[in-house]
Design an enzyme around this catalytic site. Structure first.
Site, PDB file in Angstrom:
ATOM      1  N   HIS A 213       7.549  -0.569   1.070  1.00 59.48           N
ATOM      2  CA  HIS A 213       7.033  -1.863   0.616  1.00 59.48           C
ATOM      3  C   HIS A 213       7.087  -1.908  -0.908  1.00 59.48           C
ATOM      4  O   HIS A 213       7.435  -0.935  -1.567  1.00 59.48           O
ATOM      5  CB  HIS A 213       5.619  -2.127   1.140  1.00 59.48           C
ATOM      6  CG  HIS A 213       4.568  -1.176   0.643  1.00 59.48           C
ATOM      7  ND1 HIS A 213       3.249  -1.231   1.045  1.00 59.48           N
ATOM      8  CD2 HIS A 213       4.622  -0.135  -0.243  1.00 59.48           C
ATOM      9  CE1 HIS A 213       2.559  -0.281   0.437  1.00 59.48           C
ATOM     10  NE2 HIS A 213       3.372   0.398  -0.351  1.00 59.48           N
TER      11      HIS A 213
ATOM     12  N   SER B 111       5.341   4.206   1.718  1.00 58.73           N
ATOM     13  CA  SER B 111       5.318   3.852   0.300  1.00 58.73           C
ATOM     14  C   SER B 111       6.030   4.929  -0.529  1.00 58.73           C
ATOM     15  O   SER B 111       7.196   5.216  -0.305  1.00 58.73           O
ATOM     16  CB  SER B 111       3.861   3.646  -0.137  1.00 58.73           C
ATOM     17  OG  SER B 111       3.776   3.089  -1.428  1.00 58.73           O
TER      18      SER B 111
END
Length: 205
Positions: A123, A98
């Protein structure tokens, strides 16, 4: 509260004890070993600014083992990395997921490293909203805006086009070190300090 190791150094003036993170800072090493939140981000930003003031020409080494965290906190670190004068070399150990992956990719070109068994994941931003319908709409629009911003940053640092980044980050997208190198998130996969130093030396030539 986690136990923080102490390092004792001998000098002409006697002994001096450092916590391990302060000792690493003396060697221009910053270590992110947790999720990213406002408190962690503020500490990293302060360390980056301090090391710039100490020597604006010498590289900073930023080691990352993080599952990600709060987007705004991560963006504070990202913007500071781009703002300061020294190159920031990034090294993934364990995982960079992330916001951790974004910070890994944001290192100076040619100075982004992964160890061979690291895991990198990108993501889209996560979020939730509650309250009146108008409030939920505002929050949803902000999440969509942040997704565009983050996709743009990843596109800039990886060389992938924006649409591919948007497609790949629609769900969790996991990569090994070698796959992250192919994707453009890192420049080198290294198994030893010698390999890292050789890659850095080649970049300086």
């Amino acid at each position: 509260m986690p136990l923080i190791p102490m390092v004792v150094e001998q000098s002409n003036r006697g002994e001096r004890a450092y916590d391990i993170y302060s000792r690493l800072l003396k060697d221009r090493i910053i270590f992110l070993g947790s999720a990213m939140d406002d408190e962690v981000a503020n500490l990293i930003v302060a360390q980056l600014l301090f090391l710039e003031s100490e020597d604006p020409e010498k590289d900073i080494n930023f080691y990352i083992n993080s599952p990600g965290g709060v987007v705004t906190a991560g963006m504070a670190v990202y913007d500071t990395m781009q703002y300061i004068k020294p190159d920031v070399a990034t090294v993934c150990i364990g995982q960079a997921a992330s916001m951790g992956a974004l910070l890994l990719a944001a290192g100076a070109k040619g100075k982004r490293f992964s160890l061979p068994n690291s895991r990198i994941m990108i993501h889209q931003p996560l979020g939730g909203a509650q309250g009146q319908a108008s409030d939920i709409k505002i929050q949803a629009n902000e999440i969509l805006r942040m997704k565009e911003v983050l996709s743009g940053i990843l596109s800039k640092h990886t060389g992938q086009n924006f649409d591919k980044i948007s497609e790949d980050t629609d769900r969790d997208f996991f990569m090994s070190g070698d796959q992250a190198k192919e994707y453009g998130l890192v420049d080198h996969v290294v198994a030893s300090r010698d390999e890292l130093e050789k890659a850095e030396a080649a970049k300086e030539k």
